[in-house]
Structures are given as C-alpha cells and as structure tokens.
Design a protein around this motif. Structure first.
Motif, PDB file in Angstrom:
ATOM      1  N   LEU A   6      -0.218   5.207   3.891  1.00  0.00           N
ATOM      2  CA  LEU A   6      -0.412   4.164   2.879  1.00  0.00           C
ATOM      3  C   LEU A   6      -1.825   3.594   2.932  1.00  0.00           C
ATOM      4  CD1 LEU A   6       2.976   2.201   2.960  1.00  0.00           C
ATOM      5  CD2 LEU A   6       2.026   3.456   1.021  1.00  0.00           C
ATOM      6  N   LEU A   7      -2.324   3.363   4.150  1.00  0.00           N
ATOM      7  CA  LEU A   7      -3.687   2.842   4.284  1.00  0.00           C
ATOM      8  C   LEU A   7      -4.709   3.841   3.745  1.00  0.00           C
ATOM      9  CD1 LEU A   7      -3.503   1.187   7.828  1.00  0.00           C
ATOM     10  CD2 LEU A   7      -3.706   0.031   5.609  1.00  0.00           C
ATOM     11  N   ALA A   8      -4.478   5.118   4.010  1.00  0.00           N
ATOM     12  CA  ALA A   8      -5.405   6.141   3.518  1.00  0.00           C
ATOM     13  C   ALA A   8      -5.409   6.187   1.991  1.00  0.00           C
ATOM     14  CB  ALA A   8      -5.021   7.505   4.086  1.00  0.00           C
ATOM     15  N   ILE A   9      -4.229   6.085   1.398  1.00  0.00           N
ATOM     16  CA  ILE A   9      -4.131   6.093  -0.074  1.00  0.00           C
ATOM     17  C   ILE A   9      -4.880   4.903  -0.661  1.00  0.00           C
ATOM     18  CG2 ILE A   9      -2.527   5.790  -1.996  1.00  0.00           C
ATOM     19  CD1 ILE A   9      -0.488   7.438  -0.404  1.00  0.00           C
ATOM     20  N   GLN A  10      -4.671   3.711  -0.053  1.00  0.00           N
ATOM     21  CA  GLN A  10      -5.243   2.492  -0.629  1.00  0.00           C
ATOM     22  C   GLN A  10      -6.741   2.338  -0.381  1.00  0.00           C
ATOM     23  OE1 GLN A  10      -2.564  -1.094  -0.432  1.00  0.00           O
ATOM     24  NE2 GLN A  10      -1.281   0.286   0.798  1.00  0.00           N
ATOM     25  N   HIS A  11      -7.325   3.225   0.398  1.00  0.00           N
ATOM     26  CA  HIS A  11      -8.769   3.190   0.598  1.00  0.00           C
ATOM     27  C   HIS A  11      -9.448   4.425   0.008  1.00  0.00           C
ATOM     28  CE1 HIS A  11      -7.606   0.121   3.591  1.00  0.00           C
ATOM     29  NE2 HIS A  11      -8.813  -0.373   3.368  1.00  0.00           N
ATOM     30  N   SER A  12      -8.701   5.159  -0.815  1.00  0.00           N
ATOM     31  CA  SER A  12      -9.264   6.346  -1.453  1.00  0.00           C
ATOM     32  C   SER A  12      -9.844   5.981  -2.819  1.00  0.00           C
ATOM     33  CB  SER A  12      -8.189   7.420  -1.620  1.00  0.00           C
ATOM     34  OG  SER A  12      -7.170   6.981  -2.515  1.00  0.00           O
ATOM     35  N   TRP A  13     -10.758   6.813  -3.305  1.00  0.00           N
ATOM     36  CA  TRP A  13     -11.375   6.515  -4.597  1.00  0.00           C
ATOM     37  C   TRP A  13     -10.406   6.647  -5.774  1.00  0.00           C
ATOM     38  CZ3 TRP A  13     -11.526   9.961  -8.536  1.00  0.00           C
ATOM     39  CH2 TRP A  13     -11.404  11.318  -8.242  1.00  0.00           C
ATOM     40  N   PRO A  14      -9.414   7.582  -5.782  1.00  0.00           N
ATOM     41  CA  PRO A  14      -8.463   7.590  -6.899  1.00  0.00           C
ATOM     42  C   PRO A  14      -7.659   6.290  -6.998  1.00  0.00           C
ATOM     43  CG  PRO A  14      -8.370   9.688  -5.728  1.00  0.00           C
ATOM     44  CD  PRO A  14      -9.175   8.738  -4.882  1.00  0.00           C
ATOM     45  N   TYR A  15      -7.320   5.730  -5.822  1.00  0.00           N
ATOM     46  CA  TYR A  15      -6.575   4.470  -5.828  1.00  0.00           C
ATOM     47  C   TYR A  15      -7.409   3.367  -6.466  1.00  0.00           C
ATOM     48  CZ  TYR A  15      -4.235   0.252  -4.111  1.00  0.00           C
ATOM     49  OH  TYR A  15      -3.623  -0.960  -4.017  1.00  0.00           O
ATOM     50  N   TRP A  16      -8.665   3.270  -6.087  1.00  0.00           N
ATOM     51  CA  TRP A  16      -9.523   2.221  -6.636  1.00  0.00           C
ATOM     52  C   TRP A  16      -9.793   2.442  -8.122  1.00  0.00           C
ATOM     53  CZ3 TRP A  16     -10.603  -2.371  -4.762  1.00  0.00           C
ATOM     54  CH2 TRP A  16     -10.399  -2.584  -3.393  1.00  0.00           C
ATOM     55  N   LEU A  17      -9.897   3.691  -8.531  1.00  0.00           N
ATOM     56  CA  LEU A  17     -10.063   3.996  -9.946  1.00  0.00           C
ATOM     57  C   LEU A  17      -8.833   3.569 -10.738  1.00  0.00           C
ATOM     58  CD1 LEU A  17     -11.977   5.337 -12.009  1.00  0.00           C
ATOM     59  CD2 LEU A  17     -10.777   7.488 -11.592  1.00  0.00           C
ATOM     60  N   ALA A  18      -7.647   3.872 -10.200  1.00  0.00           N
ATOM     61  CA  ALA A  18      -6.395   3.465 -10.850  1.00  0.00           C
ATOM     62  C   ALA A  18      -6.276   1.948 -10.897  1.00  0.00           C
ATOM     63  CB  ALA A  18      -5.200   4.071 -10.116  1.00  0.00           C
TER      64      ALA A  18
END
Length: 420
Positions: A6-18
């Motif tokens: 979950l932490l990896a997802i929330q610090h990825s660029w696709p997450y921030w783009l979404a």
C-alpha cells in the motif's frame, strides 16, 4: 507485506497522477458547466422559438409511445398526452409483447379518434417498437414519449417551432420527476436539474449534445430514416440515435420549456439497474463512435466525446482510490492524499458541487417551482450519489471495450412509483 504494498502504491507516480485528476476534474467540469449553462440561460433561452398561436399552420405530430408491461402507469400517461393543447396530433401506443394487459388499461380512452393502438406479440425491445411505429405515423414530426411520461399541455407548442429550421433533426424536452415521495426520488429530482438539465444547456453552447432524453424527444422522421432508424442492438437507443444524427451533421436542440413529468425508481435496486443500463449504453456508443476523434469533420463532437470519456475515468479513479484509502485505514496507515476531516481540496470540491446543484435549481425553478424545496437534499448528493454512480460505472467498464451485441436488446419493465 500488505502494508508495504500500500505504501509503495501511494508513493508511485500513477497514484499521484490519479489523485490530481480526481481532485481537478470535478472542479474544472463544474465551473465549465455552470458558466456555459448560465450563459445559455441568460442569452439564448429567452430567445427560443415562441409558442405563438398566430402560426398559419401547425404540422401534424405523431406521438409514439412504446410500452412493455406498463399497465400501472400507461392510462394516466396517455390521458395526459391526449390533453395536450395542440391542434393536430395523433398518439400511437405500441404494446411490445406485454403480459400484463397494458392495452386493456387504455379501454376508457379508445373512443378518442386520435389514439391508435398496436399490439406486438413478441417482446423485441424499445428500439424495434419505435422502428415498427414509424411507418404507421402520419406526421413528419415524431414525438417519442415513454409510457410513464405525462407531458405539459403546452409541450408541443414549445417544441414544434424548432423544426422550422431544416437542419434540426431532434429536440429533447425537459424531463421532471413526478413521484418525489422518497429521499432517493428527491435526489434524482435534484440530479435532473443540476446535472442533466444543466449539462444540456452547456452542451448547446459547445454545439453538440451527448443524448436526447429517451423519455421525451421530438424527431424529424426523414432524418431518422436517413440514419437507419433506431439501433435495436444498443441498450440506450436514444444516445445511439443522437450520435448518428450528429455525425450526419443534423442539429439537435434542447427545449427547457417542454416539460414532461416522469416516474423514477424509488429503490436503490431499481436505480442500480437503470444506471447500469445507462452506463453500458454510453460506453458502447463511445466504443462504436470512437472514429469521431480521428476526423476533423467531426470536431464539434470532440468535446462531448472527451468529457464523457473523462467522466468514466474519474469514476474509476474514485472507486480505486476509495478502496486504497479504506484498506489503509483498516490497517492503521494514514493514507496519502486523504483525510477523514475535509481538507482544502475536499472542501473546494464540495463547495463547487453544491454551487452546481444550486445553480441547476435556480435555472429550472421557472419550469418546476417545487424543485427549490429539494435544495436541502443537495448536501447528500456528493456524499451518497457520487459513490453509487461511480460503482455502477466501474461495474460496466467492460462494455467500453465490447462491440454491441447482434441481437435486439429486449426490455423488462420494473416500474416503481406507479400512478395511483
């Protein structure tokens, strides 16, 4: 393991783009809808063709009413149609394989020579019922009404003058909610003012509309024949016909004074089934007509295609982000970009959403004065309705990549809030 993922997802660029898209889309689109709809209301709406009795001749209008298992509502609806204040019209009711005695309910009205009844033994769907009625119609203007529709007496006088312009192929009216007894029905009443009615005004400024309203839409018969009639294989024949007409460069208009009262679902189950069908239909239309984005001659359809596509993408972002945040809270991890206490962007989205809802009620209050009573329900719209709409959209996503089925889409009426 789950926490690290979950932490990896929330610090990825696709997450921030979404996350950025999720926050920006409702703000940008709401401001765009509000400004363009108000512009239409102030500059063009009062100048729409006048419903004057001084016209030398009113053309014959054929009112087409497809019906399937509508015994509970059809007598009241057809009686309202026959009371319309218009000198020349006929009403053709097509019973599409009903099993509940739909046409029997119209027995008290059969003495009216303007009423014609057609019985089909097999349920072939709404589109086929309309296609079968077109050759029987005597008028060049076809007024398509649902079996639960109760038109205002002046509706045809407001709509018909639009057809003086030869490029006009369709005019959609202003559907209003009749059965506003429940919380859910009142939310839908606000939706039809603040989303559907407001968006149609905005789209008229853009030059093209996503769809005419299936419950109340007037059509030029020759134009409908020119594009091949209604498409039986599409679950939302109204959206499909609108796009076919506009791809042939016909004009499609919105007439807010053409009031038509309708029955909406009173249960979440009924609403879910309706919105699944709407979502499926829109996605299949976008799939079928994706070629508009490849041709310059269709450029006036680009705004509605892009906006419809982005709305689907936003719904997917809403559901996915909500799932991530829920999982984070369940594991005791503060999610990135979310807070149980509304922050700046959350309050901004909510404020803009409420501004849109209030604007819709203000614009439509001249046609539906009671809509002002339901304004307090607007606060529940972003809290309850957004998630519901997003879930139904996401559950229909596969249809965005499917070709329409070959056989006709048949209907199964589950009418709620029937007339008493």
């Amino acid at each position: 393991m789950v926490e690290s993922a979950l932490l990896a997802i929330q610090h990825s660029w696709p997450y921030w783009l979404a996350l950025v898209f999720f926050a920006a889309y409702p703000i940008v689109t709401s401001l765009m809808w509000i400004t363009t709809a108000v512009l239409y209301r102030l500059r063009w709406e009062p100048r729409e063709p006048a419903a004057a009795d001084a016209r030398r001749e009113w053309p014959l209008v054929s009112v087409l009413v497809p019906a399937h298992d509508e015994r509970a509502v059809i007598a009241r609806s057809v009686a309202a149609m026959l009371r319309m204040d218009y000198p020349r019209f006929e009403v053709i009711v097509v019973d599409d394989g009903s099993s509940d005695g739909t046409l029997d309910a119209l027995a008290p009205l059969r003495a009216d020579a303007r009423l014609r009844l057609v019985r089909k033994e097999v349920n072939e769907g709404k589109a086929m019922a309309l296609n079968d009625a077109i050759p029987l119609a005597r008028g060049e203007i076809l007024m398509c009404l649902d079996a639960d529709a109760e038109p205002d007496a002046q509706m045809l006088r407001h709509i018909v003058p639009h057809f003086d312009a030869p490029r006009v192929a369709a005019v959609t009216g202003n559907p209003r909610v009749r059965n506003t007894e429940t919380f859910l029905a009142r939310l839908q009443a606000m939706e039809f003012s603040s989303i559907i009615s407001l968006l149609r005004r905005a789209q008229r400024i853009w030059g093209r509309v996503v769809t005419v309203s299936g419950v109340v839409a007037a059509l030029r018969r020759s134009a409908v024949v020119d594009v091949g009639g209604f498409s039986p294989e599409m679950p939302t024949e109204d959206i499909e016909l609108t796009w076919k007409l506009q791809k042939r460069f016909y004009d499609v208009r919105y007439e807010p004074r053409a009031i038509c009262w309708m029955t909406v679902p009173l249960s979440w189950r009924g609403l879910y089934r309706q919105r699944r069908r709407w979502a499926r239909g829109l996605m299949q239309v976008l799939h079928k007509h994706a070629d508009v984005m490849r041709h310059w001659r269709y450029r006036r359809l680009w705004p509605v295609f892009v906006e419809s596509s982005l709305s689907i993408l936003w719904a997917a972002c809403f559901v996915v982000l909500s799932a991530i945040w829920t999982a984070s809270y369940a594991l005791g991890l503060p999610p990135v970009g979310a807070s149980p206490i509304p922050n700046l962007w959350g309050m901004t989205i909510a404020t803009i959403c409420l501004a849109q809802l209030f604007t819709g009620a203000w614009v439509d209050r001249r046609y539906d004065p009671d809509i002002v009573r339901f304004v307090p329900y607007a606060v529940w719209y972003p809290l309850v309705y957004w998630m519901f709409q997003s879930v139904t959209t996401v559950l229909s996503l596969s249809y965005l990549f499917r070709r329409p089925q070959r056989e006709a889409v048949r209907w199964r009426t589950a009418r709620e809030g029937a007339a008493s």
